[in-house]
Design an enzyme around this catalytic site. Structure first.
Site, short mmCIF file in Angstrom:
data_model
loop_
_atom_site.label_atom_id
_atom_site.label_comp_id
_atom_site.label_asym_id
_atom_site.label_seq_id
_atom_site.Cartn_x
_atom_site.Cartn_y
_atom_site.Cartn_z
N TRP A 102 1.04 -1.34 -0.09
CA TRP A 102 0.25 0.12 -0.15
C TRP A 102 0.89 1.25 0.02
CZ3 TRP A 102 -4.22 -1.47 -2.10
CH2 TRP A 102 -4.53 -2.72 -1.65
N ASP A 169 -2.11 6.57 6.31
CA ASP A 169 -3.08 5.66 5.78
C ASP A 169 -3.45 4.80 7.02
OD1 ASP A 169 -4.63 3.64 4.43
OD2 ASP A 169 -3.05 3.31 2.97
N LYS A 193 -12.59 -1.94 5.78
CA LYS A 193 -11.84 -2.68 6.72
C LYS A 193 -12.45 -2.45 8.25
CE LYS A 193 -8.74 -3.57 3.38
NZ LYS A 193 -7.77 -2.38 3.03
C1 LIG Z 1 -7.08 -2.12 1.67
C2 LIG Z 1 -6.30 -0.88 1.85
C3 LIG Z 1 -6.04 0.09 0.78
C4 LIG Z 1 -6.67 0.10 -0.34
O1 LIG Z 1 -8.08 0.50 -0.29
P1 LIG Z 1 -9.07 0.71 -1.44
O2 LIG Z 1 -10.44 0.97 -0.63
O3 LIG Z 1 -9.21 -0.62 -1.99
O4 LIG Z 1 -8.39 1.56 -2.17
C5 LIG Z 1 -4.81 0.99 1.06
N1 LIG Z 1 -4.25 0.96 2.33
C6 LIG Z 1 -4.49 0.06 3.02
C7 LIG Z 1 -3.52 0.12 4.39
C8 LIG Z 1 -5.33 -1.08 2.98
O5 LIG Z 1 -5.50 -1.93 3.94
#
Ligand SMILES: *Cc1c(COP(=O)(O)O)cnc(C)c1O
Length: 357
Positions: A102, A169, A193
Site C-alpha cells: 500500500w 493511511d 476494513k
Molecule cells: C485496503 C487498503 C488500501 C486500499 O483500499 P481501497 O479502498 O481498495 O482503495 C489502502 N491502504 C491500506 C492500508 C489498506 O489496507
C-alpha cells in the site's frame, strides 16, 4: 453472520447489530417510508446522517474543529493521488515510509506529482517489520506513513515526532485503539476494513495545511472543494456513510476507543500466544511490530495444509488464507470480531497439533 467466524481482510466483519440496523435502514430510514437507497442526499434525513458522521469522527478521535472530515469515493487508493496533489508543493519533495504494497502504491502515485524521498524501507526483509530510526527531512512538505500493513501483518506502535506534517493511511486499523490523533495532519481510511460498507473513504484533514501547492486541480481531487461542499460537493457514497455512522455509534455507546482497544489487545494476545506456543505454526513478523488487526502465520509442516484448511472450514472459520503476495495464513481481527471468534481459531490450531504434532 450467524455460526461463522469471519476473519476476512476486507471488506470485513461488522457488528451484527450494525448489519441489522443497516438492513432496517435499507427498508425504511427514520420512519420515512423510504429506503436509505432512494432518498436524496440533499434530503434532511441524509444531511443529518452526514452531519452526525462527520462530527462523531472528531469526537471519537478527540480532535477539534481545525480538522475537517470528509467521506469521499474512490477508496483509499484515490487518496494516494489526492494527498500529493493537495500537499506537494510544485518543485517540492515529500517523504514516504515504505512498509509494503500500500505504501508502494502511494509512492507510485506521488511520483507523478513531485519528488519523493523514501526515508525508510523494509522491502529487503519482505516487509516483516516497520523501519525504525529513520530521519524525517525538515524540508519535505509532508511525511506519509501507513499505520497498519494489512498484507504483511505489521503495525506501527509508535509514531515519530515530526517536524513536518504527517499523513497516515489508517485504512486497516482506524478506530482500533486510542491514539494522540493530534500528531497527524491528515488521516485517511477506506471504510471497508474497520468501519463500514465499501464505498466511502474517510479523510480527516487539518485545514491549515491546504492551499499551498500553487497547483491547479480538478475539483473532485481538491480537498478544499469538498470541505466547502461539506462533503457533499457531489453525491457522496450514501449507504456506506450510513453504515460508518452506525459503526461509530456502536463504538461510542460501548465506550469508544478505550473500550475497543482493550478488546483488540486481548484478541491479539490470544492469537499470538497460540502462534508462539504451537509447534505447528510460526509468525511471519518481528514481534514488536506485530499487528493487532492482521495476524500472519505459516505452518511449520506445509504438508498439513490440506488437513488444516479442512478443519478450520468445518469449524465455520472464513477468510484466513494469506494474501497472495505472502502466502500462509492471515487472521484479520477487526473491531467487530470477538474473542470467541479468536478462541474458535485457536481451538482448531490446538486440535491440529494434538493430532499431528
Ligand atoms: C485496503 C487498503 C488500501 C486500499 O483500499 P481501497 O479502498 O481498495 O482503495 C489502502 N491502504 C491500506 C492500508 C489498506 O489496507
Amino acid at each position: 453472520m450467524k455460526g461463522k467466524h469471519n476473519f476476512s481482510a476486507g471488506p470485513a466483519i461488522l457488528p451484527a447489530e450494525v448489519i441489522q440496523e443497516a438492513a432496517a435502514g435499507v427498508l425504511n430510514i427514520n420512519n420515512t417510508g423510504l429506503s436509505i437507497l432512494e432518498v436524496s442526499h440533499r434530503d434532511k434525513d441524509f444531511m443529518a446522517i452526514m452531519e452526525e458522521a462527520r462530527s462523531l469522527v472528531l469526537e471519537l478521535m478527540g480532535l477539534g474543529s481545525e480538522y475537517k472530515v470528509l467521506f469521499l469515493g474512490g477508496g483509499a487508493s484515490l487518496q494516494f493521488a489526492m494527498v500529493p496533489s493537495n500537499l506537494l508543493v510544485t518543485g517540492g519533495t515529500a517523504a514516504y515510509l515504505d512498509t509494503g504494497v500500500w505504501a508502494h502504491k502511494a509512492i507510485k502515485e506521488a511520483k507523478m506529482v513531485g519528488n519523493i524521498n523514501i526515508v525508510g524501507s523494509s522491502e529487503k526483509e519482505k516487509y516483516n517489520h516497520i523501519p525504525k530510526n529513520f530521519t524525517i527531512p525538515t524540508d519535505a512538505n509532508y511525511l506519509h506513513i501507513t499505520s497498519n500493513n494489512t498484507i504483511y501483518g505489521t503495525q506501527m506502535h509508535h509514531f515519530p515526532d515530526s517536524p513536518i506534517p504527517v499523513v497516515c493511511d489508517m485504512s486497516s486499523d482506524i478506530f482500533s485503539r486510542k491514539m494522540d490523533f493530534n500528531k497527524f495532519d491528515l488521516i485517511y481510511a477506506g471504510a471497508q476494513k474497520n468501519m463500514g460498507a465499501a464505498g466511502a473513504t474517510m479523510v480527516v484533514v487539518k485545514e491549515s495545511i491546504l492551499g499551498k501547492t500553487g497547483r491547479k486541480m480538478f475539483s473532485m481531487l481538491d480537498y478544499q472543494v469538498h470541505i466547502k461542499g461539506e462533503s457533499m460537493y457531489n453525491t457522496p457514497p450514501v449507504f456506506s456513510v450510513y453504515v460508518c455512522l452506525l459503526t461509530m455509534k456502536w463504538l461510542k455507546k460501548n465506550g469508544g476507543l478505550a473500550w475497543i482497544e482493550e478488546i483488540n489487545r486481548k484478541k491479539a494476545e490470544a492469537m499470538y500466544a497460540e502462534i508462539d506456543r504451537n509447534s505447528l505454526f510460526t509468525g511471519t513478523v518481528v514481534k514488536e511490530d506485530r499487528s493487532w488487526m492482521n495476524a500472519t502465520f505459516l505452518l511449520t509442516k506445509p504438508e498439513l495444509e490440506e488437513t488444516f484448511n479442512k478443519m478450520w472450514k468445518e469449524a465455520g472459520i472464513v477468510g484466513i488464507k494469506g494474501h497472495r503476495d505472502v502466502g500462509g495464513y492471515r487472521a484479520s481481527m477487526y473491531n467487530a470480531l470477538t474473542i470467541e471468534d479468536v478462541n474458535a481459531l485457536v481451538g482448531v490450531m490446538k486440535e491440529l497439533e494434538k493430532k499431528n504434532g
